[in-house]
Enzyme design. Structure first.
Site, PDB file in Angstrom:
ATOM      1  N   PHE A   1      -6.799  -5.290   0.829  1.00  0.00           N
ATOM      2  CA  PHE A   1      -5.974  -5.819  -0.269  1.00  0.00           C
ATOM      3  C   PHE A   1      -6.630  -7.006  -0.971  1.00  0.00           C
ATOM      4  CE2 PHE A   1      -3.981  -9.955   0.391  1.00  0.00           C
ATOM      5  CZ  PHE A   1      -4.291 -10.242   1.701  1.00  0.00           C
ATOM      6  N   LYS A   2      -7.641  -7.608  -0.353  1.00  0.00           N
ATOM      7  CA  LYS A   2      -8.324  -8.744  -0.980  1.00  0.00           C
ATOM      8  C   LYS A   2      -8.876  -8.380  -2.363  1.00  0.00           C
ATOM      9  CE  LYS A   2      -8.372 -11.526   2.858  1.00  0.00           C
ATOM     10  NZ  LYS A   2      -7.621 -10.748   3.855  1.00  0.00           N
ATOM     11  N   ASP A   3      -9.169  -7.078  -2.562  1.00  0.00           N
ATOM     12  CA  ASP A   3      -9.673  -6.653  -3.872  1.00  0.00           C
ATOM     13  C   ASP A   3      -8.677  -6.916  -4.999  1.00  0.00           C
ATOM     14  OD1 ASP A   3     -12.139  -5.590  -2.985  1.00  0.00           O
ATOM     15  OD2 ASP A   3     -11.204  -3.688  -2.445  1.00  0.00           O
ATOM     16  N   LEU A   7      -9.593 -10.443  -5.740  1.00  0.00           N
ATOM     17  CA  LEU A   7     -11.004 -10.791  -5.934  1.00  0.00           C
ATOM     18  C   LEU A   7     -11.693  -9.961  -7.017  1.00  0.00           C
ATOM     19  CD1 LEU A   7     -11.847 -11.780  -2.311  1.00  0.00           C
ATOM     20  CD2 LEU A   7     -12.244 -13.186  -4.335  1.00  0.00           C
TER      21      LEU A   7
END
Ligand SMILES: *Cc1c(COP(=O)(O)O)cnc(C)c1O
Length: 497
Positions: free
Chosen positions: A112-114, A117
């Protein structure tokens, strides 16, 4: 909209300044001075937009110093099918009646960091331009696996930036290591540290705050910035997917406009669940926010007792992105819950730094109980949950998501709360294939990482994400391994200073 610091309410900066600075000079975190509001009609209308436009609609309320064109430049570049495997960007899967999985891992690095980011580099470079910061931005990252790769993909080949990532040599999964070693891009660097995540993190912090290094950088027309979730530019994109999920569930007829939902979030640094809190206080109808932890259950204890105590054993688990004892973003929540009392925040976080422990007051304890529920589970329960939901619903989830499902099941059993519920699914099961396969098959197998991926594909019928499948044949570009004492020299050498 201006931004204050949690440790000094007098600080007042624009969003562009908050995003480029990352953290306030006295060590506080930037928070918007008010939480902007969304009416139910606005939420409903968001359901008809594509994801990038939903994001732009919400950003316009927070990034008021950005023009509409600037916001759209950011959202259109970040949230497109060039970077994400699905048109809807964040998918919603039905797990069982009234329970939905918000799949946040269809981006380039499968976690989920995408979601944040992919857009942060555009926010950063746009912000720098707006405030006439004519400097090259150097991003330093210490990672336990997911953030590093997501930041590399986000910043690769973004003009005016370069990025250098440090990871613990033996502290990331084989897939995460391959992802980083094979990273493409002309402005990227990756280096392993002989040490653990804390060593990487301490090294990076020491470089960030070293005045000599800062001066040398300045002389070369460069400046440091941060891609961690202390940066507001990483938090605000996460608010979007909770609003978006609610709007889509209304549009699809799954819930009535105005009906309350629960949101369950597997939590480490408290960033993702704080974003859900913001969504709630913007106007998304939410009953409980459910904070799920692994055996590093410092947050469960905190929400249930009001005592934050990091003086405890640290465990390495099968959900490594939640192996964390200091949850930075809690500071933002407590700032709001104390009525923006910067003196109290300085006192509590001072105690955290000196004694590793603080206790909040009765008023905040009551607010925590009212807004949140919390629970945790261990590795064997995590794997048993992956197995059980696979058997029962033919759904395969990763270890972090499984922690959330288990904590939710426990919550439901004790409270008998039947409110419809959204569970944040934070990583593709393929990213943690060893533990996931062991859970699915009920035994350990000796086959290599890629064969495990193949086996999960056969069992789950979920296509292997192209980004992971192609890793097998990609050449490794980064094989440096250094001692933790060499980190500063490494940075200076890499930047040719
Ligand atoms: C980072 C991460 C988490 C924890 O998110 P926080 O915002 O730190 O609470 C959970 N699951 C996965 C897969 C992650 O990468």
């Amino acid at each position: 909209m201006f931004y204050n610091s949690t440790r000094n309410s007098e600080v007042k900066v624009s969003s562009a300044e908050a995003i480029t600075q990352g953290i306030s000079v006295e060590g506080g975190l930037f928070v918007p001075e008010t939480i902007p509001q969304l009416s139910l009609d606005e939420i409903k209308s968001i359901g008809d937009m594509k994801y990038a436009d939903r994001a732009a609609y919400i950003f316009a309320k927070y990034l008021t110093d950005f023009t509409e064109a600037e916001i759209h430049y950011c959202t259109d570049n970040a949230y497109s099918t060039r970077n994400f495997e699905t048109e809807s960007i964040a998918e919603i899967a039905h797990l069982f009646d009234g329970t939905y999985m918000l799949e946040l891992w269809h981006g380039p690095t499968c976690a989920f960091k995408d979601m944040a980011l992919q857009i942060l580099p555009y926010f950063l470079t746009t912000s720098a331009k707006k405030i006439n910061l004519d400097k090259k931005i150097v991003i330093l990252v210490a990672t336990s696996g997911d953030t590093g790769k997501a930041a590399l993909e986000g910043f690769k080949d973004v003009e005016g930036t370069s990025i250098l990532v440090f990871y613990p040599e033996d502290g990331v999964s084989p897939m995460q290591k391959r992802q980083m070693k094979t990273q493409e891009g002309s402005n990227v660097g990756v280096c392993a540290i002989k040490g653990n995540f804390d060593d990487c993190q301490n090294g990076v912090k020491a470089i960030f705050t070293n005045d000599d290094v800062k001066k040398s950088l300045d002389n070369k027309g460069m400046m440091f910035s941060s891609a961690n979730s202390i940066n507001w530019g990483r938090l605000v994109p996460q608010v979007v997917y909770y609003v978006s999920a609610y709007a889509v569930l209304v549009k699809d007829g799954e819930i009535e406009l105005g009906e309350k939902i629960n949101i369950v979030v597997p939590t480490g640094n408290f960033g993702n669940i704080l974003a859900a809190y913001y969504a709630k206080h913007m106007g998304v109808p939410v009953n409980k926010l459910i904070c799920a932890s692994n055996i590093n259950n410092v947050l469960t204890d905190f929400i249930n007792t009001g005592v934050y105590d990091r003086n405890r054993q640290f465990y390495a688990t099968v959900s490594p992105s939640m192996d964390i004892l200091i949850s930075s973003n809690l500071e933002r929540l407590l700032y709001i819950m104390t009525g923006r009392d910067d003196a109290l925040i300085r006192e509590w976080f001072g105690k955290l730094a000196s004694e590793g422990r603080y206790e909040v007051n009765a008023e905040v304890k009551a607010k925590l109980k009212e807004e949140f529920a919390a629970g945790f589970c261990d590795d064997s329960q995590t794997k048993a949950t992956i197995h059980a939901i696979y058997e029962k619903y033919s759904y395969t989830c990763d270890t972090h998501t499984a922690v959330a499902v288990k904590v939710y099941n426990d919550y439901k059993e004790t409270t008998k709360d039947n409110t419809k519920t959204v569970i944040a699914s934070t990583a593709s099961p393929y990213k943690f294939s060893a533990a996931v396969l062991e859970a699915l098959e009920g035994r350990n197998s000796d086959i290599d990482e890629y064969d495990k991926v193949g086996r999960i594909a056969e069992l789950s019928n979920i296509p292997v994400p192209a980004a992971l499948a192609e890793l097998r044949n990609k050449p490794e570009r980064f094989n440096d391994v250094i001692d933790k004492s060499e980190q500063k020299e490494y940075v200076l050498r890499t930047l040719s200073i």
